[in-house]
Design a protein around this motif. Structure first.
Motif, mmCIF file in Angstrom:
data_model
loop_
_atom_site.group_PDB
_atom_site.id
_atom_site.type_symbol
_atom_site.label_atom_id
_atom_site.label_comp_id
_atom_site.label_asym_id
_atom_site.label_seq_id
_atom_site.Cartn_x
_atom_site.Cartn_y
_atom_site.Cartn_z
ATOM 1 N N ARG A 164 0.836 -1.206 0.000
ATOM 2 C CA ARG A 164 0.000 0.000 0.000
ATOM 3 C C ARG A 164 0.873 1.259 0.000
ATOM 4 N N GLU A 170 0.693 5.754 0.328
ATOM 5 C CA GLU A 170 0.192 6.066 1.664
ATOM 6 C C GLU A 170 1.362 6.127 2.642
ATOM 7 N N ALA A 175 -1.193 3.217 5.845
ATOM 8 C CA ALA A 175 -1.149 1.901 5.206
ATOM 9 C C ALA A 175 -1.409 0.789 6.213
#
Length: 197
Positions: A164, A170, A175
């Motif tokens: 992520r 992120e 995340a």
């Protein structure tokens, strides 16, 4: 004369220099550049790193050791649950070795097959590293299937959080929180949606 083997700290220092070269060459660093960055002879370089991609392994392993150490600290302070301890420990572990090129390097790790193989192997080793700590925290035998599953889940949470951070850009807290929420909602336990034609 027999030389003293390199210790973990020396290998990490070499690995960081090689990782920066891999970043600079966009994942396709020539052997000569990696050997020069390592400060080793080519023969010694390949004794420690059987492939060019293996030169990032100490960097990845240091992250695993950091996660294991931080998790152990959190578990020693009566966390609400073992899962919560894992979720709290991960962002701290991710904050460890950060460089201006870490994000790009991890993009390469997830997309360049040779680098991805090293990362996946490192993730498998993370499971073994976490197993004794998680088994102890859960009151299980390290040989039990339940302890192994807990270590697998913790490693998968870490791996999914990294994906992520890299793919969705992120930050580490965001995340980990989103992956943890997905784990808590247990999507595999849901009933399949009926398909309409």
């Amino acid at each position: 004369m027999v030389r003293r083997p390199l210790n973990d700290e020396e290998l990490l220092d070499i690995s960081l220099r090689c990782a920066e070269v891999i970043h600079e060459y966009d994942g396709n660093a020539p052997t000569s550049a990696l050997v020069a960055a390592s400060g080793l002879s080519e023969r010694t370089f390949f004794r420690y790193f059987p492939t060019k991609a293996e030169s990032i392994r100490p960097f990845l392993d240091a992250g695993s050791r950091r996660f294991s150490a931080v998790l152990t600290q959190h578990l020693s302070r009566s966390a609400a649950s073992v899962f919560d301890a894992v979720v709290t420990a991960l962002p701290e572990a991710f904050a460890g070795v950060r460089t201006p090129w870490t994000h790009h390097l991890m993009q390469l790790v997830l997309t360049v097959p040779a680098l991805r193989r090293v990362w996946l192997e490192s993730n498998e080793d993370l499971v073994d590293m976490l197993l004794p700590t998680l088994a102890r925290a859960l009151g299980l035998s390290p040989d039990s299937a339940e302890a192994r599953m807990a270590a697998d889940q913790a490693a998968l949470l870490a791996e999914s959080s990294v994906r992520r951070m890299v793919y969705l850009d992120e930050d580490r807290h965001q995340a980990v929180a989103k992956v943890a929420a997905a784990f808590r909602s247990a999507p595999l336990s849901r009933r399949p949606q009926s398909s309409t034609s």
